[in-house]
Design a protein around this motif. Structure first.
Motif, PDB file in Angstrom:
ATOM      1  N   SER A 327      55.664  22.134   2.772  1.00 15.34           N
ATOM      2  CA  SER A 327      55.681  23.329   1.923  1.00 15.34           C
ATOM      3  C   SER A 327      55.145  22.963   0.547  1.00 15.34           C
ATOM      4  N   PRO A 332      52.998  29.980  -4.014  1.00 12.53           N
ATOM      5  CA  PRO A 332      53.596  31.299  -4.263  1.00 12.53           C
ATOM      6  C   PRO A 332      53.201  31.897  -5.609  1.00 12.53           C
ATOM      7  N   SER A 402      59.936  33.004  -8.890  1.00  7.65           N
ATOM      8  CA  SER A 402      59.399  32.105  -7.878  1.00  7.65           C
ATOM      9  C   SER A 402      59.890  30.678  -8.072  1.00  7.65           C
ATOM     10  N   ASN A 406      62.927  28.397  -6.443  1.00  9.41           N
ATOM     11  CA  ASN A 406      62.222  27.379  -5.646  1.00  9.41           C
ATOM     12  C   ASN A 406      61.539  27.982  -4.419  1.00  9.41           C
ATOM     13  N   ALA A 407      60.821  29.084  -4.615  1.00  5.81           N
ATOM     14  CA  ALA A 407      60.058  29.690  -3.521  1.00  5.81           C
ATOM     15  C   ALA A 407      58.958  28.723  -3.070  1.00  5.81           C
ATOM     16  N   GLN A 408      58.702  28.706  -1.780  1.00  3.69           N
ATOM     17  CA  GLN A 408      57.734  27.784  -1.208  1.00  3.69           C
ATOM     18  C   GLN A 408      56.725  28.535  -0.335  1.00  3.69           C
ATOM     19  N   LEU A 424      53.570  32.514   3.617  1.00  2.68           N
ATOM     20  CA  LEU A 424      54.866  32.384   2.950  1.00  2.68           C
ATOM     21  C   LEU A 424      56.026  32.412   3.936  1.00  2.68           C
ATOM     22  N   THR A 428      62.149  30.480   2.374  1.00  2.00           N
ATOM     23  CA  THR A 428      62.191  31.112   1.045  1.00  2.00           C
ATOM     24  C   THR A 428      61.343  32.374   0.973  1.00  2.00           C
ATOM     25  N   TRP A 431      62.564  35.149  -1.440  1.00  2.00           N
ATOM     26  CA  TRP A 431      62.346  34.937  -2.870  1.00  2.00           C
ATOM     27  C   TRP A 431      60.875  35.137  -3.240  1.00  2.00           C
ATOM     28  N   SER A 432      59.986  34.710  -2.361  1.00  2.00           N
ATOM     29  CA  SER A 432      58.554  34.923  -2.627  1.00  2.00           C
ATOM     30  C   SER A 432      58.236  36.410  -2.685  1.00  2.00           C
TER      31      SER A 432
END
Length: 634
Positions: A327, A332, A402, A406-408, A424, A428, A431-432
């Motif tokens: 990731s 993102p 993001s 810690n969006a990945q 995506l 996560t 969150w993205s």
């Protein structure tokens, strides 16, 4: 759109690989030199969907494609690897013997190298990365166990590309550096050879001729392979200069591998690993530990970073993260940037008083949602600075969410708009999606609250969106000014069927009386072809224009042409773009300069407004928008 079938059909219709002695492409067409012209099936060539027209010029057989010619050319050379040795540059130099030539400083050349090397890998990156991302999602949802054979087989399909990335990257880099792709592949294959991996990982000291070899692993890496191919390109060219042609096939590859291989294992490989680890570690620390602060900063500034091309430097580290960690936290943010631009454009559509501005913002806003932000970014946000500021506000909000959570991203799919959402897919994703939505809404609200000045796009006059009466005044129409002094030539009299038949769009031509070519409107330079005889531009009104100096002047390889602009430059009407040595060029080629609107279908009308003698800056074409034509009928 992919062009593999079209490319195969074109090659077959011109007589197959054996009938092609050389090929290259200019900005609109494939240019073949053929052994036997009689083997060409012209009807079959014309029947290919990607082909707009064909033309014979001297010994060249030209297949006219249009704006997508680089994609078709890549499909031709990818589907027919044997043709790579027949590719020549625009000035006729053998691509295997000439180093890549790029203008600008070291930074410009570095970004140029990245932009040429990584795009060919994107389809494989997207496909393999998406497999890994979807597998991770399946495991997270409990649909699949990592212990099953199904998982392991599918994971091999996804991870194999990244494990052997040094080899594939070496092949792409070799094409950029103009060195032998298969020797480069062989060199990088040694880095991931199982026997070498075992030797270096055994724990015992390893030496080559008494020199210690650093124990490191090269699978999944990027920089060691790039350094190795760079060194190979210099060694190979040096050997070819001093050795007879008869030895180029066997002795040059032998000596190249014997020289560059040990240097790579002893010095370049370990150095590349250290550089990659340190830079990647620093970036990842900032992205992982910078949290909300880093998100605000990067989210707000990412449009500027992308406009300058600086984001290209992050591609190797994104690939490294995806390959080793599965990731990446930076990708993102590119989705956030796309949504912040789209939100700002829709904010303009809501608040704009000018019908022209509203129509332009809606069309570019929809395009931005699909992942293409350049028309809106350069056409609206840059001229209207407060709108750009509004997009930065949305980007900062989305970036904070993001990185704060810690969006990945789990795959590099080559599109950061709505079509790219599968990249995506993973733990996560929520969150993205929240970050993207916040960026869109934040930008939209910010633009509506801050407001903006529409005059940069309306010539200082802010007109209502709809007056209820026809507006047929000439001043209401967008215009293209003459880029040169000279004599007007109707497009249908240009001695090139691609232009005279309006295949590439409607327009006009000028036979210049001097060598100065200037900007025909205020806008952005999209491309300056390497041979400097063509400039592509987009106006702030969304007019995509091609200024093509001369007929078949690509054959000159840039001789007689001096460019004063580069890709991405902003120009105002009358700014110098090119200087042409008119006596020298006209001695061998027709210097008629063609001006065509390549997105003609986007407008209600593209009409010449002058004839006879014209001076640079005089009105040349009137462009009527679809909205203007609609209002004129009310």
């Amino acid at each position: 759109m992919t062009y593999e079938k079209d490319a195969a059909a074109i090659v077959a219709a011109v007589g197959g690989e054996e009938n092609i002695t050389s090929l290259y492409h200019c900005i609109t067409r494939l240019r073949f030199t053929l052994a036997d012209r009689s083997q060409v099936d012209e009807a079959a060539v014309r029947a290919v969907p990607a082909v707009q027209a064909i033309n014979q010029s001297g010994e060249q057989f030209q297949v006219i494609i249009g704006n997508d010619v680089p994609k078709v050319f890549d499909a031709v050379t990818t589907g027919h690897p044997g043709l790579n040795r027949k590719v020549v540059t625009a000035d006729g130099a053998d691509s295997d013997d000439a180093p890549v030539k790029q203008g600008g400083n070291v930074v410009d050349r570095f970004f140029g190298f990245l932009s040429q090397t990584f795009p060919p890998l994107v389809p494989a990156i997207a496909g393999a990365g998406l497999i890994k991302g979807l597998l991770a999602l399946a495991v997270w949802l409990g649909w699949m166990s990592t212990e099953t054979q199904n998982y392991q087989l599918l994971y091999a399909l996804g991870d194999g590309f990244f494990y052997f990335l040094p080899i594939l990257l070496a092949i792409s880099a070799a094409r950029t550096f103009k060195t032998n792709v298969f020797v480069a592949g062989a060199l990088s294959a040694a880095l991931v050879y199982p026997g070498l991996v075992t030797l270096l990982s055994a724990g015992d000291p390893v030496h080559f001729l008494g020199v210690p070899v650093t124990a490191t692993t090269y699978s999944y890496t990027v920089i060691p392979s790039l350094l190795a191919v760079w060194a190979l390109s210099w060694v190979e060219r040096g050997l070819k200069r001093i050795m007879p042609q008869a030895l180029h096939l066997s002795v040059v590859p032998l000596l190249s591998l014997l020289v560059v291989g040990p240097v790579t294992l002893v010095a370049l490989g370990p150095l590349g690993s250290i550089i990659g680890e340190q830079i990647s570690g620093g970036l990842n620390w900032l992205l992982t530990h910078g949290g909300v602060f880093s998100g605000i900063l990067l989210g707000a500034l990412l449009s500027l970073i992308i406009m300058t091309g600086m984001h290209a430097a992050l591609v190797p580290f994104i690939l490294g993260n995806l390959a080793t960690l599965g990731s990446d936290p930076f990708l993102p943010l590119t989705y956030v940037q796309v949504m912040s631009v789209a939100g700002a454009l829709f904010g303009v559509a809501i608040r704009a008083r000018s019908g022209k501005v509203r129509a332009l913002s809606l069309s570019t806003g929809l395009t931005a949602l699909m992942g293409v932000t350049e028309p809106g970014l350069f056409g609206l946000l840059v001229p209207m600075r407060k709108v750009f500021l509004g997009s930065m506000v949305g980007g900062a909000i989305g970036g904070a969410i993001s990185l704060g959570f810690n969006a990945q991203a789990y795959a590099l799919v080559g599109n950061s708009g709505l079509p790219g959402l599968p990249g995506l897919a993973g733990a996560t994703f929520g969150w993205s999606a929240l970050a993207m939505g916040a960026a869109f809404v934040g930008s939209l609200i910010a633009v509506c609250v801050i407001g903006f000045d529409e005059s940069p796009l309306t010539g200082g006059v802010v007109e209502p969106a709809s007056t209820g009466t026809a507006r047929a005044a000439e001043d209401d129409l967008a215009t293209v000014k003459s880029p040169a002094n000279g004599t007007v030539v109707p497009l249908d009299r240009v001695n090139d069927p691609a232009f005279s038949g309006a295949t590439l769009g409607k327009g006009i031509a000028v036979r210049p009386s001097d060598g100065e070519i200037v900007a025909p409107f205020t806008g952005t330079v999209v491309t300056v072809f390497p041979t400097k005889h063509v400039v592509g531009l987009i106006s702030d009104d969304g007019i995509e224009l091609l200024v093509h100096v001369g007929i078949d002047t690509v054959e000159l390889g840039g001789k007689g042409f001096t460019a004063h602009v580069k890709d991405g430059d902003r120009v105002r009407t009358g700014d110098p773009m090119l200087t042409v040595d008119l006596p020298a060029v006209s001695a061998t080629h027709d210097v008629t300069t063609v001006i065509v609107v390549t997105n003609t279908p986007a407008f209600a009308g593209v009409e010449p407004v002058v004839s006879g003698t014209v001076r640079a800056g005089d009105r040349l074409l009137a462009i009527e928008s679809l909205e203007h034509a609609l209002e004129a009928t009310r």
